[in-house]
Design an enzyme around this catalytic site. Structure first.
Site, PDB file in Angstrom:
ATOM      1  N   CYS A  73      -2.634   8.000  51.436  1.00 14.05           N
ATOM      2  CA  CYS A  73      -3.985   8.015  51.079  1.00 14.05           C
ATOM      3  C   CYS A  73      -4.343   9.402  50.814  1.00 14.05           C
ATOM      4  O   CYS A  73      -5.682   9.681  51.237  1.00 14.05           O
ATOM      5  CB  CYS A  73      -4.900   7.290  52.166  1.00 14.05           C
ATOM      6  SG  CYS A  73      -4.724   7.668  53.784  1.00 14.05           S
ATOM      7  N   ASP A  78       4.797   4.451  54.516  1.00 13.41           N
ATOM      8  CA  ASP A  78       3.128   4.826  54.147  1.00 13.41           C
ATOM      9  C   ASP A  78       2.957   5.793  55.169  1.00 13.41           C
ATOM     10  O   ASP A  78       2.529   5.806  56.375  1.00 13.41           O
ATOM     11  CB  ASP A  78       2.360   3.327  54.946  1.00 13.41           C
ATOM     12  CG  ASP A  78       0.855   3.538  54.489  1.00 13.41           C
ATOM     13  OD1 ASP A  78       0.549   4.380  53.737  1.00 13.41           O
ATOM     14  OD2 ASP A  78       0.009   2.707  55.245  1.00 13.41           O
TER      15      ASP A  78
HETATM   16  C1  LIG Z   1      -0.852   6.469  57.184  1.00 17.00           C
HETATM   17  S1  LIG Z   1      -0.607   6.100  58.816  1.00 17.00           S
HETATM   18  C2  LIG Z   1       0.022   4.412  58.704  1.00 17.00           C
HETATM   19  C3  LIG Z   1      -1.028   3.454  58.226  1.00 17.00           C
HETATM   20  C4  LIG Z   1      -0.437   2.146  58.413  1.00 17.00           C
HETATM   21  N1  LIG Z   1       0.651   1.747  57.574  1.00 17.00           N
HETATM   22  C5  LIG Z   1      -1.694   0.959  58.100  1.00 17.00           C
HETATM   23  O1  LIG Z   1      -1.435   0.338  57.095  1.00 17.00           O
HETATM   24  O2  LIG Z   1      -2.254   0.759  58.832  1.00 17.00           O
HETATM   25  C6  LIG Z   1       0.853   7.091  58.991  1.00 17.00           C
HETATM   26  C7  LIG Z   1       1.600   6.804  60.062  1.00 17.00           C
HETATM   27  O3  LIG Z   1       2.885   7.324  60.278  1.00 17.00           O
HETATM   28  C8  LIG Z   1       3.139   7.500  61.565  1.00 17.00           C
HETATM   29  N2  LIG Z   1       4.284   8.458  61.800  1.00 17.00           N
HETATM   30  C9  LIG Z   1       4.131   9.899  61.687  1.00 17.00           C
HETATM   31  N3  LIG Z   1       5.361  10.531  61.839  1.00 17.00           N
HETATM   32  C10 LIG Z   1       6.260   9.543  61.735  1.00 17.00           C
HETATM   33  C11 LIG Z   1       7.894   9.405  61.597  1.00 17.00           C
HETATM   34  N4  LIG Z   1       8.384  10.527  61.807  1.00 17.00           N
HETATM   35  N5  LIG Z   1       8.274   8.134  61.603  1.00 17.00           N
HETATM   36  C12 LIG Z   1       7.498   7.179  61.504  1.00 17.00           C
HETATM   37  N6  LIG Z   1       5.991   7.106  61.460  1.00 17.00           N
HETATM   38  C13 LIG Z   1       5.681   8.235  61.556  1.00 17.00           C
HETATM   39  C14 LIG Z   1       1.852   7.965  62.129  1.00 17.00           C
HETATM   40  O4  LIG Z   1       1.783   7.756  63.832  1.00 17.00           O
HETATM   41  C15 LIG Z   1       0.896   6.743  61.514  1.00 17.00           C
HETATM   42  O5  LIG Z   1       0.770   5.831  62.357  1.00 17.00           O
END
Ligand SMILES: C[S@@+](CC[C@H](N)C(=O)[O-])C[C@H]1O[C@@H](n2cnc3c(N)ncnc32)[C@H](O)[C@@H]1O
Length: 543
Positions: A468, A416
């Site tokens: 999103c 996500d």
């Molecule tokens: C769209 S949000 C996720 C929302 C979550 N799945 C929810 O339903 O509440 C994207 C997430 O990706 C994380 N993120 C950014 N870079 C990342 C990486 N390299 N590996 C894993 N997560 C990462 C961010 O910290 C953020 O929390």
């Protein structure tokens, strides 16, 4: 402790509270009474403006409400009035400013008020008037550069007045805010009535506004003015999705989103939950596509906030848009001999756990690993898990190295991905102030995370990519890179494709079966993109 997601959404609740009847107004204001709530709105908007929209608009609303007097704080009308006014102006800023420029032009042209704009001592310098007329756009760094403190004060007062008259929901418009010409002019003046010159300008503008039909004025304007979005974004949507879809998406993005809940099937059933809402006289209906969702009617009985609904504290439900619920639904594993009864799932960008909790409810006997690079977000999952009764099946992973042992083993991997979040503009009023045309790094990051996620999927397992975002670069183009990878095959989600094809969901099914959901009016979902692949193997068939 509530998490930021709930905090944001609860603040948004204030924004969308439409439930209060005028007869419930406990404090009837008169034009003579000091219009404290209006001044609180001015202060909040000045702070948001001065920070160029940085920071959280919902938090600014909470602070503003805290500045109301004791009596007003207890009055749901006053609270809703402040929340709606501040967030409404933030969302409609460009549209309101367009109307303001038209008013200033009309004042400058009117014989009666000809001198008002340029009159010595009206509080606006010639430079202020020039900047305001220049219609520069917030969010582009140099917005309103050169505007004096007086000019900024005038600006937010004028935008508020126009908002109250034009866009505010009727039930709030009718019971708060200055209504008479003099009351409106006094508010716009913002200073003591001793300053006749400034008052003359205020009166001229109020008179001009009273003569103008804003709907007619806006009807012929370009989409970016009507939707209060940057011109480049609207053009991008037009070229990527076509003019009709761009019109729908842009206009939906300045509407209030529906309040949709996900019923926690670890705690109760949707039917039982709906029955409990009926007992509280809360009107709600099941979501069309998500089997777990319930949409609340905008008007709820007085005093029934989300936290006062039965089951908030015991985790019977979560606030979650239907589109977000459907991303979890799209992770339903493939049927067949290899389908795991207790699947191993990796939620690779778990954030605050919105999808993690939904997956836990879908697979209570599964094992879910929730990972994110942002540990403060993972902190939120930690406290949400016990409330949702999901602790036993979810492990929060803070060190990515620990995932190495899961390579090639996961039945389902969800990415996500971090994204521009443009599909959720209506949930985050302040987001439109931070839009950045030159941001181009996301697709590379998204692609890297998605390609890295392949390693964890077992043969026959499922890889799901979701955002999103409403941008082909962050969605279709990233998915296309994955489509070309050997060993993985696109695998459309039947729930989503059939709902889109049946017109139950507003969206499009792409060539590889990947789905885009568009925000639309009338209770549609937020904007999302979902793509799925199976790691090739034999003997799997779609459920
Ligand atoms: C769209 S949000 C996720 C929302 C979550 N799945 C929810 O339903 O509440 C994207 C997430 O990706 C994380 N993120 C950014 N870079 C990342 C990486 N390299 N590996 C894993 N997560 C990462 C961010 O910290 C953020 O929390």
């Amino acid at each position: 402790m509530p998490g930021a997601q709930e905090e944001d959404q609860t603040a948004h609740e204030g924004h969308s509270e439409r439930k209060i009847l005028q007869t419930e107004v406990s404090a009837v204001r008169t034009e003579e009474a000091p219009f404290h709530a209006g001044e609180v709105c001015v202060g909040a908007l000045r702070r948001i403006y001065d920070r160029r929209g940085r920071g959280n608009a919902e938090n600014a609303v909470k602070k503003a409400i805290a500045q109301l007097g004791d009596h007003e704080q207890k009055d749901p009308v006053s609270r809703a009035f402040v929340a709606d006014s501040v967030l409404g102006v933030v969302v409609r800023w460009l549209t309101l400013h367009f109307v303001l420029v038209t008013l200033l032009t009309s004042v400058a042209q009117s014989e009666a008020a000809a001198g008002a704009l340029s009159r010595e001592g009206n509080g606006l310098s010639a430079a202020d008037v020039g900047v305001l007329n220049g219609f520069q756009r917030p969010g582009e760094g140099k917005a309103y550069e050169g505007l004096t403190a007086e000019g900024r004060d005038f600006l937010v007062r004028a935008l508020l007045l126009i908002y109250w008259d034009t866009f505010m929901p009727a039930h709030l418009r009718g019971c708060c805010g200055p209504k008479s010409r003099d009351g409106q002019a006094a508010f716009l003046d913002g200073r003591s009535a001793e300053d006749e010159s400034r008052r003359a300008l205020a009166e001229a503008i109020v008179d001009a506004q009273r003569q103008m039909c804003t709907d007619q004025l806006l009807a012929g304007q370009p989409l970016w003015v009507r939707s209060s979005l940057p011109e480049w974004l609207v053009s991008k949507w037009e070229s990527e999705y076509g003019t009709e879809t761009a019109e729908m998406v842009a206009m939906a993005s300045c509407q209030r989103g529906t309040t949709t809940l996900r019923v926690n099937s670890l705690k109760t059933t949707r039917e039982a939950f709906l029955a409990s809402l009926r007992e509280r006289n809360v009107n709600a209906s099941p979501t069309k596509t998500s089997p777990y969702g319930v949409t609340l009617e905008a008007r709820r009985p007085r005093g029934v906030s989300l936290r006062e609904l039965g089951g908030w504290h015991s985790g019977d439900f979560e606030l979650q848009d239907e589109g977000s619920q459907l991303i979890a639904c799209a992770c339903r594993q493939l049927d067949g001999p290899q389908a795991a009864t207790s699947p191993l799932i990796i939620d690779l960008c778990a954030g605050r756990g919105g999808k993690t909790l939904a997956l836990a409810a879908m697979y209570p006997s599964g094992r879910i690993y929730a990972y994110d690079t942002d540990h403060t977000r993972l902190d939120d999952i930690e406290w949400r898990l016990p409330r949702s009764h999901a602790s036993s099946c979810v492990s929060v992973v803070r060190d990515g190295q620990q995932l190495a042992a899961l390579k090639g083993k996961a039945d389902i991997v969800l990415v996500d991905a971090p994204c521009s979040s443009l599909g959720a503009l209506r949930r985050h009023p302040g987001l439109r102030w931070q839009l950045n045309q030159t941001e181009t790094t996301l697709p590379a990051l998204q692609t890297a995370i998605l390609l890295g996620a392949r390693d964890y999927v077992r043969p026959g397992g499922l890889l799901v990519y979701a955002t999103c975002a409403l941008s082909r670069h962050e969605n279709d183009h990233v998915a296309a890179v994955m489509d070309r990878q050997s060993g993985f095959a696109p695998c459309p989600c039947p729930l989503l494709t059939s709902a889109i094809n049946a017109g139950e969901l507003c969206g499009e099914v792409g060539r590889s079966g990947h789905c885009t959901l568009f925000p639309s009016g009338g209770g549609g979902t937020d904007g999302f993109f979902v793509a799925r692949w199976t790691r090739e193997d034999t003997g799997v068939a779609e459920m």
